[in-house]
Design a protein around this motif. Structure first.
Motif, PDB file in Angstrom:
ATOM      1  N   TYR A  47     -55.740  36.401  16.065  1.00 15.01           N
ATOM      2  CA  TYR A  47     -57.191  36.244  16.153  1.00 15.01           C
ATOM      3  C   TYR A  47     -57.838  36.971  14.986  1.00 15.01           C
ATOM      4  O   TYR A  47     -57.435  38.080  14.636  1.00 15.01           O
ATOM      5  CB  TYR A  47     -57.730  36.819  17.468  1.00 15.01           C
ATOM      6  CG  TYR A  47     -57.438  35.935  18.646  1.00 15.01           C
ATOM      7  CD1 TYR A  47     -58.394  35.028  19.100  1.00 15.01           C
ATOM      8  CD2 TYR A  47     -56.210  35.983  19.289  1.00 15.01           C
ATOM      9  CE1 TYR A  47     -58.123  34.198  20.162  1.00 15.01           C
ATOM     10  CE2 TYR A  47     -55.930  35.153  20.357  1.00 15.01           C
ATOM     11  CZ  TYR A  47     -56.895  34.260  20.795  1.00 15.01           C
ATOM     12  OH  TYR A  47     -56.620  33.430  21.846  1.00 15.01           O
ATOM     13  N   ILE A  75     -54.769  28.284  15.641  1.00 13.31           N
ATOM     14  CA  ILE A  75     -55.134  26.921  16.052  1.00 13.31           C
ATOM     15  C   ILE A  75     -56.462  26.455  15.466  1.00 13.31           C
ATOM     16  O   ILE A  75     -56.819  25.298  15.599  1.00 13.31           O
ATOM     17  CB  ILE A  75     -55.177  26.753  17.597  1.00 13.31           C
ATOM     18  CG1 ILE A  75     -56.094  27.778  18.246  1.00 13.31           C
ATOM     19  CG2 ILE A  75     -53.787  26.803  18.173  1.00 13.31           C
ATOM     20  CD1 ILE A  75     -56.264  27.596  19.739  1.00 13.31           C
ATOM     21  N   TRP A  76     -57.189  27.347  14.811  1.00 14.17           N
ATOM     22  CA  TRP A  76     -58.512  26.978  14.301  1.00 14.17           C
ATOM     23  C   TRP A  76     -58.681  27.454  12.859  1.00 14.17           C
ATOM     24  O   TRP A  76     -59.537  28.294  12.577  1.00 14.17           O
ATOM     25  CB  TRP A  76     -59.590  27.582  15.213  1.00 14.17           C
ATOM     26  CG  TRP A  76     -60.895  26.880  15.152  1.00 14.17           C
ATOM     27  CD1 TRP A  76     -62.040  27.342  14.552  1.00 14.17           C
ATOM     28  CD2 TRP A  76     -61.238  25.608  15.681  1.00 14.17           C
ATOM     29  NE1 TRP A  76     -63.049  26.422  14.688  1.00 14.17           N
ATOM     30  CE2 TRP A  76     -62.587  25.349  15.385  1.00 14.17           C
ATOM     31  CE3 TRP A  76     -60.522  24.644  16.386  1.00 14.17           C
ATOM     32  CZ2 TRP A  76     -63.235  24.186  15.759  1.00 14.17           C
ATOM     33  CZ3 TRP A  76     -61.164  23.488  16.768  1.00 14.17           C
ATOM     34  CH2 TRP A  76     -62.505  23.267  16.457  1.00 14.17           C
ATOM     35  N   SER A 145     -64.409  25.619  23.542  1.00 18.36           N
ATOM     36  CA  SER A 145     -63.904  24.860  24.681  1.00 18.36           C
ATOM     37  C   SER A 145     -62.808  23.886  24.266  1.00 18.36           C
ATOM     38  O   SER A 145     -62.070  23.379  25.111  1.00 18.36           O
ATOM     39  CB  SER A 145     -65.051  24.097  25.359  1.00 18.36           C
ATOM     40  OG  SER A 145     -65.586  23.128  24.464  1.00 18.36           O
ATOM     41  N   PHE A 147     -60.267  24.630  22.071  1.00 21.61           N
ATOM     42  CA  PHE A 147     -59.063  25.297  21.579  1.00 21.61           C
ATOM     43  C   PHE A 147     -57.800  24.825  22.302  1.00 21.61           C
ATOM     44  O   PHE A 147     -56.770  24.600  21.670  1.00 21.61           O
ATOM     45  CB  PHE A 147     -59.184  26.819  21.672  1.00 21.61           C
ATOM     46  CG  PHE A 147     -60.155  27.409  20.676  1.00 21.61           C
ATOM     47  CD1 PHE A 147     -60.626  26.693  19.588  1.00 21.61           C
ATOM     48  CD2 PHE A 147     -60.607  28.703  20.831  1.00 21.61           C
ATOM     49  CE1 PHE A 147     -61.510  27.240  18.674  1.00 21.61           C
ATOM     50  CE2 PHE A 147     -61.486  29.274  19.922  1.00 21.61           C
ATOM     51  CZ  PHE A 147     -61.941  28.544  18.844  1.00 21.61           C
ATOM     52  N   ASN A 148     -57.854  24.686  23.625  1.00 24.20           N
ATOM     53  CA  ASN A 148     -56.660  24.255  24.374  1.00 24.20           C
ATOM     54  C   ASN A 148     -56.229  22.855  23.973  1.00 24.20           C
ATOM     55  O   ASN A 148     -55.041  22.577  23.835  1.00 24.20           O
ATOM     56  CB  ASN A 148     -56.909  24.319  25.885  1.00 24.20           C
ATOM     57  CG  ASN A 148     -56.995  25.743  26.386  1.00 24.20           C
ATOM     58  OD1 ASN A 148     -56.453  26.663  25.772  1.00 24.20           O
ATOM     59  ND2 ASN A 148     -57.677  25.939  27.501  1.00 24.20           N
ATOM     60  N   GLU A 149     -57.198  21.965  23.771  1.00 25.43           N
ATOM     61  CA  GLU A 149     -56.875  20.591  23.372  1.00 25.43           C
ATOM     62  C   GLU A 149     -56.328  20.537  21.952  1.00 25.43           C
ATOM     63  O   GLU A 149     -55.377  19.813  21.668  1.00 25.43           O
ATOM     64  CB  GLU A 149     -58.108  19.687  23.495  1.00 25.43           C
ATOM     65  CG  GLU A 149     -58.578  19.483  24.924  1.00 25.43           C
ATOM     66  CD  GLU A 149     -57.497  18.906  25.835  1.00 25.43           C
ATOM     67  OE1 GLU A 149     -56.831  17.926  25.432  1.00 25.43           O
ATOM     68  OE2 GLU A 149     -57.306  19.449  26.937  1.00 25.43           O
ATOM     69  N   GLU A 151     -54.780  22.860  20.375  1.00 27.41           N
ATOM     70  CA  GLU A 151     -53.445  23.471  20.338  1.00 27.41           C
ATOM     71  C   GLU A 151     -52.362  22.455  20.694  1.00 27.41           C
ATOM     72  O   GLU A 151     -51.243  22.519  20.180  1.00 27.41           O
ATOM     73  CB  GLU A 151     -53.397  24.667  21.291  1.00 27.41           C
ATOM     74  CG  GLU A 151     -52.212  25.564  21.074  1.00 27.41           C
ATOM     75  CD  GLU A 151     -52.345  26.890  21.793  1.00 27.41           C
ATOM     76  OE1 GLU A 151     -51.606  27.807  21.415  1.00 27.41           O
ATOM     77  OE2 GLU A 151     -53.174  27.015  22.710  1.00 27.41           O
ATOM     78  N   LYS A 152     -52.693  21.478  21.534  1.00 26.77           N
ATOM     79  CA  LYS A 152     -51.720  20.452  21.936  1.00 26.77           C
ATOM     80  C   LYS A 152     -51.332  19.535  20.779  1.00 26.77           C
ATOM     81  O   LYS A 152     -50.229  19.017  20.740  1.00 26.77           O
ATOM     82  CB  LYS A 152     -52.290  19.602  23.076  1.00 26.77           C
ATOM     83  CG  LYS A 152     -52.436  20.353  24.383  1.00 26.77           C
ATOM     84  CD  LYS A 152     -53.103  19.475  25.425  1.00 26.77           C
ATOM     85  CE  LYS A 152     -53.459  20.269  26.669  1.00 26.77           C
ATOM     86  NZ  LYS A 152     -54.240  19.468  27.622  1.00 26.77           N
ATOM     87  N   ARG A 154     -51.542  20.460  17.484  1.00 27.14           N
ATOM     88  CA  ARG A 154     -51.188  21.246  16.296  1.00 27.14           C
ATOM     89  C   ARG A 154     -49.696  21.126  16.022  1.00 27.14           C
ATOM     90  O   ARG A 154     -48.873  21.330  16.903  1.00 27.14           O
ATOM     91  CB  ARG A 154     -51.533  22.711  16.528  1.00 27.14           C
ATOM     92  CG  ARG A 154     -51.294  23.587  15.300  1.00 27.14           C
ATOM     93  CD  ARG A 154     -51.108  25.043  15.701  1.00 27.14           C
ATOM     94  NE  ARG A 154     -51.120  25.948  14.587  1.00 27.14           N
ATOM     95  CZ  ARG A 154     -50.067  26.194  13.815  1.00 27.14           C
ATOM     96  NH1 ARG A 154     -48.919  25.591  14.028  1.00 27.14           N
ATOM     97  NH2 ARG A 154     -50.158  27.054  12.817  1.00 27.14           N
TER      98      ARG A 154
END
Length: 163
Positions: A47, A75-76, A145, A147-149, A151-152, A154
């Motif tokens: 982070y 992830i970002w 909101s 980030f989880n999507e 990450e899938k 990536r």
């Protein structure tokens, strides 16, 4: 500095934007954003926290506040922005070459591990991934909101150290 500025006016317009008034936190207090050339990527959980340069003394204080932020660079990976909330618009905003705009703090799972910064190669895979996520911010306000999507989709490895 007007005509005396070391930065050409047309380039300055590309780098600095005034945030839409309906997105200001407080009426009559504008927010400026400065686009920066800094982007960070990691292949493990890291982070980045962007903080005001609180340890740097300025003889003339800035006429407002700096927005900090925290996001997962694994992830970002996005170019950093410097966001400034201009509370006293009667005073000039003066940024001097060589003075820090902000600090970056990096955190992973294990605080005893040191973070090592290396120059990454702009591989086609990395650039494609960044293109995918960069378009999202134009359509969604709360990008956290996603980030989880994100990450899938990536790829497992994006970081390639430049030689």
């Amino acid at each position: 500095m007007g005509e005396q500025s070391p930065v050409r006016t047309n380039k300055l317009r590309e780098l600095i934007t005034l945030v839409n008034e309906n997105e200001w936190r407080t009426p009559n207090i504008p927010i400026l954003q400065l686009k920066l050339p800094y982007c960070f990527i990691a292949d493990e959980v890291v982070y980045l926290t962007q903080l005001d340069a609180f340890g740097h003394y300025r003889k003339n204080h800035l006429p407002g506040t700096i927005f900090g932020g925290r996001f997962p660079i694994h992830i970002w990976p996005r170019p950093l922005m410097w966001a400034f909330e201009w509370h006293d618009t009667s005073k000039d905003l003066i940024l001097k070459r060589g003075e820090p705009l902000f600090y970056c703090q990096f955190d992973g799972y294990d605080p005893s591990r040191t973070i090592k910064l290396l120059q990454a190669e702009k591989t086609p895979e990395l650039m494609h991934y960044m293109d995918q996520i960069s378009g999202v911010v134009n359509y969604v306000n709360q990008t956290f909101s996603l980030f989880n999507e994100v990450e899938k989709v990536r790829p497992k490895k994006l970081l390639k150290v430049e030689k």
